[in-house]
Design an enzyme around this catalytic site. Sequence first.
Site, PDB file in Angstrom:
ATOM      1  N   ASP A 180       0.844  -1.335   0.004  1.00  0.00           N
ATOM      2  CA  ASP A 180      -0.086  -0.029   0.129  1.00  0.00           C
ATOM      3  C   ASP A 180       0.870   1.235  -0.072  1.00  0.00           C
ATOM      4  O   ASP A 180       0.158   2.364  -0.437  1.00  0.00           O
ATOM      5  CB  ASP A 180      -1.052  -0.150   1.115  1.00  0.00           C
ATOM      6  N   HIS A 430       2.266   3.459   7.106  1.00  0.00           N
ATOM      7  CA  HIS A 430       2.187   4.477   5.905  1.00  0.00           C
ATOM      8  C   HIS A 430       0.844   5.385   6.073  1.00  0.00           C
ATOM      9  O   HIS A 430       0.466   6.002   4.925  1.00  0.00           O
ATOM     10  CB  HIS A 430       1.998   3.546   4.780  1.00  0.00           C
TER      11      HIS A 430
HETATM   12 ZN   LIG Z   1      -2.823   0.880   3.815  1.00  0.00          ZN
END
Ligand SMILES: [Zn+2]
Length: 1002
Positions: A180, A430
């Site tokens: 991601d 993140h």
């Molecule tokens: Zn994520």
Amino acid sequence: MAAGCRARAPGLPLRLVLLAAAALGAEAWEGGCDYYKLCPATKPSMLNVHLLPHTHDDVGWLKTVDQYYYGARDGIQHAGVQYILDSVVSALLANESRRFIYVEIAFFSYWWKQQTVQMQQDVKQLVCQGRLQFANGGWVMNDEATTYYAAIIDQMTLGLNFLRDTFGDCGRPRVAWHIDPFGHSREQASLFAQMGFDGYFFGRLDYQDKKRRKIKKEMEQIWRASANLQPPQADLFTGVLPNGYNPPQDLCWDVLCFDYPVVDDPDSPEYNAKILVNYFLNISTAQAQYYLTNHIVMTMGSDFHYENANIWFKNMDKLIHMVNAEQSKGSLINVLYSTPACYLWELNKANLTWTVKQDDFFPYADGPHQFWTGYFTSRPALKRYERLSHKFLQVCNQLEVLAGPTALAGPYGQGSSARLRQALAVAQHHDAVSGTSKQHVANDYARQLAAGWESCQVLVSNALASLGGSKEDFVFCNQLNISVCPLTQTANHFQAILYNPLAWSITQTVRLPVSDWAYHVRNPSGQTVPSEVIDVSAEGSKFHPELVFPASAPPLGFSIYSVTRLPSRTPQFRDCCSTPVDQGSDHLVIQNEHLRVSFDPNTGLLQEIENLDRGLRLPVSQAFYWYNASSGDFIHPQASGAYIFRPEKNKPFLLRHWVNTRLVKKALVQEVHQNFSAWCSQVVRLYPGQRHLELEWTVGPVPVGDGWGKEVISRFDSPLKTSGRFYTDSNGREILERRRDKRPTWDLNQTEPVAGNYYPVNSRIYITDEQIQLTVLTDRSQGGSSLSDGSLELMVHRRLLYDDNRGVGEALLEPGDGPGTGLVVRGRHLVLLDTVEEAAAEHRLQAQREALAPQLVLAPAGHGTPYSPGVPTLTQFSGLRRELPTAVHLLTLARWGPSSVLLRLEHIFERGEGGMFNLSQPVTLNLQDLFSAFTISHLEETTLSADQPLSKATRLQWRTSTGGGPVPMQSAPSLDPSAVTLQPMEIRTFLASVTWNKERDR
Ligand SMILES: [Zn+2]
């Protein structure tokens, strides 16, 4: 028990087994795991479709970490990690062909400690059989753009060692999995390689790059992730997943999806099996044309999937059965439950020659005008707090080692570094340091860090009292950045303790808010130190004095300065040396022995920097500008938001053409105070001896009442001829060349001339004309660019009115203290002007001094009591018997067990950066009697993440297009503690068995 899972003495935790083994001088590590032999069988003559069941569990995003774990606040998002793990484990136990990977150890470790012994045994069995594998295995899946390398290493070490201690070698992930994060840094791949990973898979890359790679069949390559380390040390097999991390269209079988289940009863009016099988065969064939082997993957899962794992697995069971049944009718497609590691193993066995990549995957765009370059700067205060917390964790780690066991339990209570270590690991996620979470989640990240600071402050107090021999009323003034410290502002007599976490001695100017005009400062030897009080109040505001004095501290140690207020004197006038400067004055110059800096007498802006040592002069102007954030337009609806940067106009607005200035010229500091507007000011500062110019900016609350979100930049302009090139660091380590409107490996169709040229700056950005180099060091991660030759800019703050439609669902409108106000942010840029040859000598060292600036601890004088009777007190202490060579940085010194220590040493120069002192040469040092607090009895070198001995670590070998055959295995050099050599940019990691010295050699 399956092959590869070795039994362990019952009832003994692994750490104790290891310690017992180490004490006997025996092999301290558990045996290996035949990891890849646990992989499912495939069919060599067919196209093998590896289904990868997985869940992506953000460690905070729309909900906090705990809200996600427990499944609270369903109204925001339906997601509960505890249910996912419960459900997946029972689904795996129900059918032994099923496989699953788990990734986020922050969640897994929390779940693990809540399980029964029986459940833990069942899970161990699944791990031993390869049915449950861990991928990545960091505490979190860290961001790659805004993270500092040392914090990445810490968070990976934490997660990987939990797995090692819990599951042994079968628990060690072979594959890194960053599905991601929004763009990928080269340093991240280098660190993964050095941690021993065999391969790396991710989901997001520029849409133009992906299109080209599919055509050229370059979705999978070898990433040569260091320009310094000898291949294959930093080589990493890297694969782009076909569909981000989501399942193919119409094949999503989760409570969070709406796709049709497999209906395999031909008598049912809902029967769809035949259509589904044909569809699956078609998409498999189509996908295979973009990859090189007869193996492909499909990521079967997504965000917080598998809360009811049965839905996914029941439908995949049927799909696998039906698709493979077609083989009897001539189908050449074989589908199976698999894992990323098992897929990687097949690619490795294919023994192909792979192309090599040497640049990185920034910036990331998922479509025209959609550059994910805003998050490089989003939430600048959180980004600074994260970096400061990283520093404090290193201080805490070091003092835990240097003071020995007395740091943990002492006069101030139970101290611990664990809480801050975990909070900082969480902050690397993140959506955390990246600034892309919702506001209440960002507040929770800060809350976790603050709680970690508290536990560490107890530890640091215990350690300082033990090492210094005096129990003081230690005070941590955490608001010195806004010049607030009640102790120094009221006390007549206090101590300032300067702890230096670097392995080199340092000299630094201390600044403390005080309340009077004259103080007497003494150094650790009792000698008087020159000091001055300056008035830092803004024009017309209340008297706000700061005490300034030069201080030094030994490597890995502290110095105690004593400060006494002198009988009050009323100054004749407010400040003898502070003068508001009339516009038109030509005296706006500050200067020390290294630098002369002048300002335009008409505008008050920076005009020229001169490096007196080198005889270099460069006209440099600097000012603040803002881009008006796009809210989307008729042609393209993309707005600027937490992730995306999209200015409405490509030309930024200059905040002001001229500024009010005030010159402060004293012996110990020279400053030009510039007032750009009610919400933007700056102090340009020179201290004696300093080789850089310091620009301390204060920006906010950014006004948005005019209906425009604003993205504020500090821009430097010079006449340097830079040919469209500029340079940025990768996670604070190696430097990458950037070229305006160009990408190294494909022809860019540029849709955003500003946002599409922004890159992450973790610690530095520079431009050169191949003779002169202008470098700016940052104190946190920021986005930066050079949009015209001779120019460089850094985005310091952003306040936005629209969401950018990437899921967070909030405008980045960070609130300030008062209702309806925005956040004020203060930070520093350090500017260096030097020749290209010599520039690195200063920016490499100064970047470390900035990241690990001395920690100031204060105490009122006269309150101390002896730590133990008869032991004299110390005003100075060093944990090292000698400072390290200039090129060597002590990256980690942390307690690893009751008698062991984790030690990392890093060569901080790249090849060719050495300048006149040859600092990029290999360095050899003697560790044997280096530390004063303990003696090393045994030293073992490990991989970077300290979860495998280097001598046992092997990685899969790959044939590359740049070389002939398979690359040679990395042979672990034989270890002589008295001669440890570091090559440029090399990090070496050691576990040392130690004995704490009873009477410390002080
Ligand atoms: Zn994520």
